[in-house]
Design a protein around this motif. Structure first.
Motif, PDB file in Angstrom:
ATOM      1  N   GLU A   1       1.726 -19.875   6.912  1.00 38.65           N
ATOM      2  CA  GLU A   1       0.420 -20.306   6.395  1.00 38.65           C
ATOM      3  C   GLU A   1      -0.380 -19.163   5.758  1.00 38.65           C
ATOM      4  O   GLU A   1      -1.443 -19.385   5.196  1.00 38.65           O
ATOM      5  CB  GLU A   1      -0.411 -20.998   7.483  1.00 38.65           C
ATOM      6  CG  GLU A   1      -0.885 -20.095   8.595  1.00 38.65           C
ATOM      7  CD  GLU A   1       0.096 -19.957   9.762  1.00 38.65           C
ATOM      8  OE1 GLU A   1      -0.327 -19.491  10.824  1.00 38.65           O
ATOM      9  OE2 GLU A   1       1.285 -20.315   9.606  1.00 38.65           O
ATOM     10  N   LEU A   2       0.114 -17.928   5.841  1.00 35.37           N
ATOM     11  CA  LEU A   2      -0.551 -16.787   5.222  1.00 35.37           C
ATOM     12  C   LEU A   2       0.243 -16.324   4.004  1.00 35.37           C
ATOM     13  O   LEU A   2       1.474 -16.370   3.997  1.00 35.37           O
ATOM     14  CB  LEU A   2      -0.699 -15.638   6.215  1.00 35.37           C
ATOM     15  CG  LEU A   2      -1.528 -15.931   7.467  1.00 35.37           C
ATOM     16  CD1 LEU A   2      -1.557 -14.714   8.378  1.00 35.37           C
ATOM     17  CD2 LEU A   2      -2.931 -16.368   7.102  1.00 35.37           C
ATOM     18  N   VAL A   3      -0.465 -15.869   2.983  1.00 35.34           N
ATOM     19  CA  VAL A   3       0.162 -15.484   1.717  1.00 35.34           C
ATOM     20  C   VAL A   3      -0.230 -14.050   1.379  1.00 35.34           C
ATOM     21  O   VAL A   3      -1.417 -13.695   1.408  1.00 35.34           O
ATOM     22  CB  VAL A   3      -0.299 -16.421   0.574  1.00 35.34           C
ATOM     23  CG1 VAL A   3       0.307 -15.990  -0.747  1.00 35.34           C
ATOM     24  CG2 VAL A   3       0.031 -17.857   0.893  1.00 35.34           C
ATOM     25  N   LEU A   4       0.762 -13.225   1.049  1.00 37.41           N
ATOM     26  CA  LEU A   4       0.513 -11.852   0.610  1.00 37.41           C
ATOM     27  C   LEU A   4       0.141 -11.889  -0.867  1.00 37.41           C
ATOM     28  O   LEU A   4       0.942 -12.272  -1.715  1.00 37.41           O
ATOM     29  CB  LEU A   4       1.762 -10.986   0.829  1.00 37.41           C
ATOM     30  CG  LEU A   4       1.656  -9.535   0.394  1.00 37.41           C
ATOM     31  CD1 LEU A   4       0.606  -8.798   1.220  1.00 37.41           C
ATOM     32  CD2 LEU A   4       3.014  -8.849   0.526  1.00 37.41           C
ATOM     33  N   LEU A   5      -1.094 -11.486  -1.197  1.00 34.07           N
ATOM     34  CA  LEU A   5      -1.569 -11.492  -2.579  1.00 34.07           C
ATOM     35  C   LEU A   5      -1.221 -10.194  -3.299  1.00 34.07           C
ATOM     36  O   LEU A   5      -0.852 -10.211  -4.470  1.00 34.07           O
ATOM     37  CB  LEU A   5      -3.090 -11.703  -2.620  1.00 34.07           C
ATOM     38  CG  LEU A   5      -3.618 -12.984  -1.986  1.00 34.07           C
ATOM     39  CD1 LEU A   5      -5.143 -12.982  -1.998  1.00 34.07           C
ATOM     40  CD2 LEU A   5      -3.067 -14.200  -2.716  1.00 34.07           C
ATOM     41  N   ALA A   6      -1.368  -9.070  -2.608  1.00 32.25           N
ATOM     42  CA  ALA A   6      -1.097  -7.770  -3.225  1.00 32.25           C
ATOM     43  C   ALA A   6      -0.812  -6.744  -2.141  1.00 32.25           C
ATOM     44  O   ALA A   6      -1.208  -6.910  -0.988  1.00 32.25           O
ATOM     45  CB  ALA A   6      -2.299  -7.325  -4.059  1.00 32.25           C
ATOM     46  N   GLN A   7      -0.125  -5.687  -2.554  1.00 30.57           N
ATOM     47  CA  GLN A   7       0.202  -4.599  -1.640  1.00 30.57           C
ATOM     48  C   GLN A   7       0.157  -3.301  -2.439  1.00 30.57           C
ATOM     49  O   GLN A   7       0.657  -3.249  -3.561  1.00 30.57           O
ATOM     50  CB  GLN A   7       1.595  -4.815  -1.039  1.00 30.57           C
ATOM     51  CG  GLN A   7       2.025  -3.757  -0.088  1.00 30.57           C
ATOM     52  CD  GLN A   7       3.402  -4.009   0.518  1.00 30.57           C
ATOM     53  OE1 GLN A   7       3.844  -3.202   1.282  1.00 30.57           O
ATOM     54  NE2 GLN A   7       4.094  -5.081   0.196  1.00 30.57           N
ATOM     55  N   SER A   8      -0.454  -2.271  -1.876  1.00 28.11           N
ATOM     56  CA  SER A   8      -0.475  -0.964  -2.531  1.00 28.11           C
ATOM     57  C   SER A   8      -0.389   0.113  -1.458  1.00 28.11           C
ATOM     58  O   SER A   8      -0.539  -0.161  -0.269  1.00 28.11           O
ATOM     59  CB  SER A   8      -1.746  -0.795  -3.371  1.00 28.11           C
ATOM     60  OG  SER A   8      -2.888  -0.841  -2.546  1.00 28.11           O
ATOM     61  N   SER A   9      -0.137   1.340  -1.884  1.00 30.33           N
ATOM     62  CA  SER A   9      -0.033   2.436  -0.923  1.00 30.33           C
ATOM     63  C   SER A   9      -0.467   3.741  -1.572  1.00 30.33           C
ATOM     64  O   SER A   9      -0.405   3.891  -2.792  1.00 30.33           O
ATOM     65  CB  SER A   9       1.397   2.543  -0.399  1.00 30.33           C
ATOM     66  OG  SER A   9       2.301   2.757  -1.467  1.00 30.33           O
ATOM     67  N   THR A  10      -0.892   4.668  -0.726  1.00 34.64           N
ATOM     68  CA  THR A  10      -1.304   5.984  -1.200  1.00 34.64           C
ATOM     69  C   THR A  10      -1.215   6.987  -0.054  1.00 34.64           C
ATOM     70  O   THR A  10      -1.282   6.612   1.112  1.00 34.64           O
ATOM     71  CB  THR A  10      -2.751   5.946  -1.760  1.00 34.64           C
ATOM     72  OG1 THR A  10      -3.053   7.226  -2.315  1.00 34.64           O
ATOM     73  CG2 THR A  10      -3.761   5.601  -0.689  1.00 34.64           C
ATOM     74  N   CYS A  11      -1.049   8.252  -0.407  1.00 34.40           N
ATOM     75  CA  CYS A  11      -1.112   9.333   0.573  1.00 34.40           C
ATOM     76  C   CYS A  11      -2.213  10.285   0.128  1.00 34.40           C
ATOM     77  O   CYS A  11      -2.455  10.447  -1.066  1.00 34.40           O
ATOM     78  CB  CYS A  11       0.209  10.090   0.658  1.00 34.40           C
ATOM     79  SG  CYS A  11       1.521   9.164   1.470  1.00 34.40           S
ATOM     80  N   GLY A  12      -2.882  10.920   1.081  1.00 32.58           N
ATOM     81  CA  GLY A  12      -3.978  11.806   0.727  1.00 32.58           C
ATOM     82  C   GLY A  12      -4.085  12.986   1.655  1.00 32.58           C
ATOM     83  O   GLY A  12      -3.270  13.169   2.548  1.00 32.58           O
TER      84      GLY A  12
END
Length: 193
Positions: free
Chosen positions: A100-111
């Motif tokens: 019932e849940l939908v992944l709309l977007a995914q991103s990643s970063t390191c800092g």
């Protein structure tokens, strides 16, 4: 033949093709295994010293020297790598989502010097219901399917942290679930423990 197999395994692990979240631990283990194979090989191939010529003595000295340098350099490299800290946390600590849940977007970063912390962001929506209900369902999912212990915070979000990873690859991983206008943001961060 054993050294060739160990060398191939080191290449595969070093490239991150096998168990990338355990890379440091596996590289140290494989290096120590290679040193052990070399030392056992020296013991098994040992002839009485009276029958040994200069080439064999030089070969033994080189193998022993190689073992010492490998352990010293490998230990130094691991100490530096462990000090560097975080690697990108595995998305498997959040995904897969229930139907019932939908992944709309995914991103990643390191800092923070590229290794102090790494973060994955997930934007999630639900088939029906408000973002608050989606966030509640998501926290249930993270608790039941991924063993997270999440606490509700006054700002209207849930969060929790734990230590994750193999011995030399351990890091502190935190997850937070925050409802927004039409979606829920999940922040999965990793940092040195």
């Amino acid at each position: 033949m054993l050294l060739a197999v160990i060398g191939l395994a080191q290449f595969v692990v070093g490239m991150g093709w096998l168990l990338p979240l355990a890379q440091r631990t596996l590289m140290v283990s494989l290096t120590l295994l290679a040193v052990a194979v070399l030392i056992v090989g020296l013991k098994l191939d040992r002839a009485p010293d009276a029958d040994v010529d200069v080439r064999v003595k030089a070969g033994r000295a080189l193998v022993i020297g190689y073992c010492v340098v490998t352990v010293f350099c490998g230990g130094t490299g691991v100490a530096i790598a462990v000090e560097e800290g975080a690697v990108m946390p595995d998305s498997g600590l959040v995904l897969p989502l229930p139907g019932e849940l939908v992944l709309l977007a995914q991103s990643s970063t390191c800092g923070g010097g590229s290794t102090t912390y790494c973060v994955r962001f997930f934007s999630i929506a639900g088939a029906a219901g408000s973002e608050t209900r989606v966030a509640e369902r998501l926290t249930e999912h993270l608790t039941e399917a991924h063993d997270w212990v999440l606490e509700y915070h006054n700002g209207g979000w849930w969060g929790g942290c734990r230590v994750h990873g193999w011995r030399l690859d351990r890091q502190r991983v935190c997850v937070s679930v925050s409802p927004y206008e039409d979606e829920v943001e999940v922040r999965l961060s990793g940092s040195a423990p």
